[in-house]
Design a protein around this motif. Structure first.
Motif, PDB file in Angstrom:
ATOM      1  N   GLN A  76      -6.905  14.907  14.555  1.00  0.00           N
ATOM      2  CA  GLN A  76      -7.902  14.190  13.919  1.00  0.00           C
ATOM      3  C   GLN A  76      -8.727  13.526  15.394  1.00  0.00           C
ATOM      4  O   GLN A  76      -9.929  13.377  15.397  1.00  0.00           O
ATOM      5  CB  GLN A  76      -7.634  12.884  13.050  1.00  0.00           C
ATOM      6  CG  GLN A  76      -7.149  13.417  11.827  1.00  0.00           C
ATOM      7  CD  GLN A  76      -6.656  12.373  10.969  1.00  0.00           C
ATOM      8  OE1 GLN A  76      -6.569  11.248  11.224  1.00  0.00           O
ATOM      9  NE2 GLN A  76      -6.308  12.485   9.597  1.00  0.00           N
ATOM     10  N   ALA A  89      -5.840   6.413  -2.222  1.00  0.00           N
ATOM     11  CA  ALA A  89      -7.310   6.449  -2.869  1.00  0.00           C
ATOM     12  C   ALA A  89      -8.306   5.916  -2.002  1.00  0.00           C
ATOM     13  O   ALA A  89      -8.005   4.951  -1.228  1.00  0.00           O
ATOM     14  CB  ALA A  89      -6.892   5.603  -4.245  1.00  0.00           C
ATOM     15  N   GLY A 121      -6.629   9.030   2.683  1.00  0.00           N
ATOM     16  CA  GLY A 121      -6.071   9.570   3.923  1.00  0.00           C
ATOM     17  C   GLY A 121      -5.043  10.499   3.761  1.00  0.00           C
ATOM     18  O   GLY A 121      -5.127  11.693   4.758  1.00  0.00           O
ATOM     19  N   ASP A 144      -5.068  14.475   5.360  1.00  0.00           N
ATOM     20  CA  ASP A 144      -4.042  15.234   6.213  1.00  0.00           C
ATOM     21  C   ASP A 144      -3.490  16.197   5.706  1.00  0.00           C
ATOM     22  O   ASP A 144      -3.425  17.225   6.423  1.00  0.00           O
ATOM     23  CB  ASP A 144      -2.997  13.851   6.301  1.00  0.00           C
ATOM     24  CG  ASP A 144      -3.215  12.722   7.274  1.00  0.00           C
ATOM     25  OD1 ASP A 144      -4.342  12.758   7.551  1.00  0.00           O
ATOM     26  OD2 ASP A 144      -2.569  11.778   7.197  1.00  0.00           O
ATOM     27  N   LEU A 194     -10.994   4.675   9.779  1.00  0.00           N
ATOM     28  CA  LEU A 194     -10.896   5.040  11.232  1.00  0.00           C
ATOM     29  C   LEU A 194     -10.959   6.691  11.266  1.00  0.00           C
ATOM     30  O   LEU A 194     -10.858   7.282  12.367  1.00  0.00           O
ATOM     31  CB  LEU A 194      -9.845   4.356  11.727  1.00  0.00           C
ATOM     32  CG  LEU A 194      -9.763   3.112  11.764  1.00  0.00           C
ATOM     33  CD1 LEU A 194      -8.348   2.316  12.023  1.00  0.00           C
ATOM     34  CD2 LEU A 194     -10.742   2.425  12.752  1.00  0.00           C
ATOM     35  N   LEU A 195     -11.045   7.412  10.153  1.00  0.00           N
ATOM     36  CA  LEU A 195     -11.265   8.692  10.415  1.00  0.00           C
ATOM     37  C   LEU A 195     -12.354   9.101  11.050  1.00  0.00           C
ATOM     38  O   LEU A 195     -13.227   8.741  10.704  1.00  0.00           O
ATOM     39  CB  LEU A 195     -10.766   9.161   9.117  1.00  0.00           C
ATOM     40  CG  LEU A 195     -10.898  10.853   9.020  1.00  0.00           C
ATOM     41  CD1 LEU A 195      -9.525  11.195   9.259  1.00  0.00           C
ATOM     42  CD2 LEU A 195     -11.255  11.486   7.528  1.00  0.00           C
ATOM     43  N   ARG A 252       1.844  -4.913   3.961  1.00  0.00           N
ATOM     44  CA  ARG A 252       1.428  -6.047   4.827  1.00  0.00           C
ATOM     45  C   ARG A 252       1.744  -7.407   4.003  1.00  0.00           C
ATOM     46  O   ARG A 252       1.561  -7.566   2.825  1.00  0.00           O
ATOM     47  CB  ARG A 252      -0.261  -6.106   5.064  1.00  0.00           C
ATOM     48  CG  ARG A 252      -0.336  -4.889   5.792  1.00  0.00           C
ATOM     49  CD  ARG A 252      -1.779  -4.383   5.946  1.00  0.00           C
ATOM     50  NE  ARG A 252      -2.048  -3.121   6.886  1.00  0.00           N
ATOM     51  CZ  ARG A 252      -2.454  -2.117   6.558  1.00  0.00           C
ATOM     52  NH1 ARG A 252      -2.703  -1.976   5.048  1.00  0.00           N
ATOM     53  NH2 ARG A 252      -2.650  -1.185   7.350  1.00  0.00           N
ATOM     54  N   ALA A 296       0.590   3.488   2.066  1.00  0.00           N
ATOM     55  CA  ALA A 296       1.126   3.857   3.441  1.00  0.00           C
ATOM     56  C   ALA A 296       1.496   2.787   4.122  1.00  0.00           C
ATOM     57  O   ALA A 296       2.806   2.940   4.851  1.00  0.00           O
ATOM     58  CB  ALA A 296      -0.037   4.369   4.436  1.00  0.00           C
ATOM     59  N   ARG A 297       0.965   1.401   4.144  1.00  0.00           N
ATOM     60  CA  ARG A 297       1.639   0.334   4.685  1.00  0.00           C
ATOM     61  C   ARG A 297       1.761  -0.868   3.642  1.00  0.00           C
ATOM     62  O   ARG A 297       1.089  -1.000   2.941  1.00  0.00           O
ATOM     63  CB  ARG A 297       0.816   0.044   6.108  1.00  0.00           C
ATOM     64  CG  ARG A 297       0.581   1.034   7.131  1.00  0.00           C
ATOM     65  CD  ARG A 297      -0.134   0.657   8.215  1.00  0.00           C
ATOM     66  NE  ARG A 297       0.590  -0.266   9.131  1.00  0.00           N
ATOM     67  CZ  ARG A 297       1.401   0.476  10.237  1.00  0.00           C
ATOM     68  NH1 ARG A 297       1.298   1.606  10.081  1.00  0.00           N
ATOM     69  NH2 ARG A 297       2.028  -0.689  10.850  1.00  0.00           N
ATOM     70  N   GLY A 314       0.824  -1.127  -0.147  1.00  0.00           N
ATOM     71  CA  GLY A 314       0.139   0.140   0.005  1.00  0.00           C
ATOM     72  C   GLY A 314       0.779   1.338   0.007  1.00  0.00           C
ATOM     73  O   GLY A 314       1.939   1.108   0.241  1.00  0.00           O
ATOM     74  N   CYS A 360     -10.990   2.380   1.928  1.00  0.00           N
ATOM     75  CA  CYS A 360     -10.482   4.028   2.383  1.00  0.00           C
ATOM     76  C   CYS A 360      -8.968   3.791   2.390  1.00  0.00           C
ATOM     77  O   CYS A 360      -8.546   3.720   3.556  1.00  0.00           O
ATOM     78  CB  CYS A 360     -11.118   4.315   3.445  1.00  0.00           C
ATOM     79  SG  CYS A 360     -12.882   4.714   3.422  1.00  0.00           S
ATOM     80  N   GLY A 363     -10.137  -0.342   5.097  1.00  0.00           N
ATOM     81  CA  GLY A 363      -8.980   0.383   4.903  1.00  0.00           C
ATOM     82  C   GLY A 363      -8.457   1.164   6.009  1.00  0.00           C
ATOM     83  O   GLY A 363      -9.695   1.788   6.851  1.00  0.00           O
ATOM     84  N   GLY A 364      -7.406   1.811   6.260  1.00  0.00           N
ATOM     85  CA  GLY A 364      -7.123   2.639   7.183  1.00  0.00           C
ATOM     86  C   GLY A 364      -7.641   3.839   7.485  1.00  0.00           C
ATOM     87  O   GLY A 364      -8.061   4.248   8.731  1.00  0.00           O
ATOM     88  N   SER A 365      -8.121   4.503   6.410  1.00  0.00           N
ATOM     89  CA  SER A 365      -8.757   5.795   6.749  1.00  0.00           C
ATOM     90  C   SER A 365     -10.174   5.630   7.142  1.00  0.00           C
ATOM     91  O   SER A 365     -10.955   6.542   7.358  1.00  0.00           O
ATOM     92  CB  SER A 365      -8.687   6.562   5.348  1.00  0.00           C
ATOM     93  OG  SER A 365      -7.361   6.594   4.850  1.00  0.00           O
ATOM     94  N   GLY A 398      -0.774   3.757  -4.640  1.00  0.00           N
ATOM     95  CA  GLY A 398      -1.155   2.476  -4.794  1.00  0.00           C
ATOM     96  C   GLY A 398      -0.580   1.826  -5.776  1.00  0.00           C
ATOM     97  O   GLY A 398      -0.632   0.470  -5.753  1.00  0.00           O
TER      98      GLY A 398
END
Ligand code: ATP
Ligand code: MG
Length: 345
Positions: free
Chosen positions: A216, A167, A188, A192, A297-298, A23, A20-21, A18, A163, A293-295, A75
């Motif tokens: 946030q 993208a 995300g 930011d 959690l926004l 895995r 951001a991350r 990703g 999310c 997706g991580g975002s 991505g």
């Protein structure tokens, strides 16, 4: 290109690279890597200094000869060699040795919904460099839908929204396939960025990237919904003097600042629904949208979508790892034997 569950079951490991991350799921061992997609490099001799969490911590704090690079952007893998080096380090010697022992190493990877052939090739090349003899590609939307337990194989519509950092991908799935999908290049990172820009313009304050998350969290329950404290104190650096300074930030104004990227996401949802056959839309009105997706959690994003669409909105249990967990479920043969066509548009 069609990939069947049978082929995926023969894979030994799966990778979700990703923006951001990164895995990695290893068959029989589970999720073994979940680290930032970052590497710190010594520009004098090209040596790798740190990867993952450690490299991320170095961002913005390095002397001039150390550079923190991100081999994945938007991505897709943009620096294949660096992505391979980063993955090798993240996997570690012990795991690499274990994988090398497989006579014909097979890997799976998820790629964004509308990944072009070049992006697909970059993902394949990266894993071939890690020793894979064959690489299966799965659409992130399908992997994430499987990973969060949506009944994708049934003749009922499910709507998923991935999310990510770079993208947001939205799709309606039915009978194991994507019916309609849309990829909005806003995630995300864009949220930011909107917060950082707002503080720079309104308060002449430069915010270190690590300070965006606390803001946030401070907005939690009030940033996107109109309740809660009206202001939050934030530390930063004055744009003109360069000195440390703290300001009281109006949370309502931040909410307005992040509306622009979020409007693009809402437009994406509207487009997917418009393109979707009416029979499926009726299912969706009851079942709603699943956010992963991580975002996802926004704080307050689900609430905002609920208000804007009038549909039920759910957040997956571990939204950030759904895609890689879905790949894992396919590798372990934990899902219904059905032919997926994950790259079909
Ligand atoms: N608790 C949280 N609150 C708000 N945002 C979060 C939270 N946790 C993670 N994020 C955001 O989620 C994003 C990372 O999500 P994810 O891990 O799904 O990205 P990715 O898979 O690397 O990206 P992509 O799929 O777009 O390539 C980052 O932009 C991060 O800021
Ligand atoms: Mg992702």
């Amino acid at each position: 290109m069609t990939v069947s569950l049978d082929q995926l079951r023969r894979c030994h490991f799966a990778v979700d690279l990703g923006a951001a991350r990164t895995r990695v799921y290893v068959k029989g061992a589970g999720l073994v890597v979940d680290q930032p997609s970052a590497a710190a490099v010594n520009t004098r001799n090209g040596a790798l200094i740190a990867v993952g969490e450690l490299a991320e911590k170095m961002t913005g704090r390095t002397p001039s000869y150390i550079r923190v690079v991100r081999p994945v952007s938007g991505g897709t893998v943009v620096d294949i060699e660096m992505a391979q080096r980063m993955l090798r380090h993240l996997l570690g010697e012990r795991l690499r040795r274990k994988l090398r022992r497989k006579p014909r190493l097979r890997a799976a990877a998820c790629t964004p919904h509308d990944a072009d052939p070049l992006a697909q090739r970059a993902a394949i090349e990266t894993l071939v460099g890690l020793g894979a003899r064959r690489v299966e590609l799965v659409d992130t939307l399908v992997a994430a839908a499987v990973g969060c337990g949506l009944p994708v194989e049934q003749a009922e519509a499910s709507m998923i929204m991935v999310c990510g950092a770079a993208a947001t991908q939205i799709a309606v799935l039915s009978l194991g396939n994507i019916v309609t999908a849309e990829r909005v290049p806003v995630g995300g990172e864009a949220v930011d960025h909107a917060i950082v820009q707002h503080l720079r313009h309104e308060h002449a304050l430069m915010l270190p990237s690590q300070s965006v998350r606390p803001l946030q969290v401070a907005l939690s329950g009030n940033g996107l919904t109109p309740h809660g404290p009206a202001a939050t104190e934030i530390q930063g650096r004055d744009v003109a003097t360069g000195l440390a300074r703290s300001v009281l930030v109006d949370t309502a104004a931040v909410r307005i600042a992040i509306q622009t990227p979020l409007t693009a996401v809402l437009d994406g949802i509207g487009k997917v629904l418009r393109d979707c056959p009416p029979d499926l839309v009726a299912d969706l009105a009851d079942r709603g949208i699943m956010m992963v997706g991580g975002s996802a959690l926004l704080p307050g994003l689900d609430q905002m979508l609920r208000q804007a669409t009038g549909m039920p909105v759910h957040i997956a249990e571990r939204p950030d790892i759904c895609a890689v967990q879905g790949l894992g479920a396919m590798l372990e043969g934990r899902i219904q034997p059905l032919v997926l066509n994950p790259l079909a548009a």
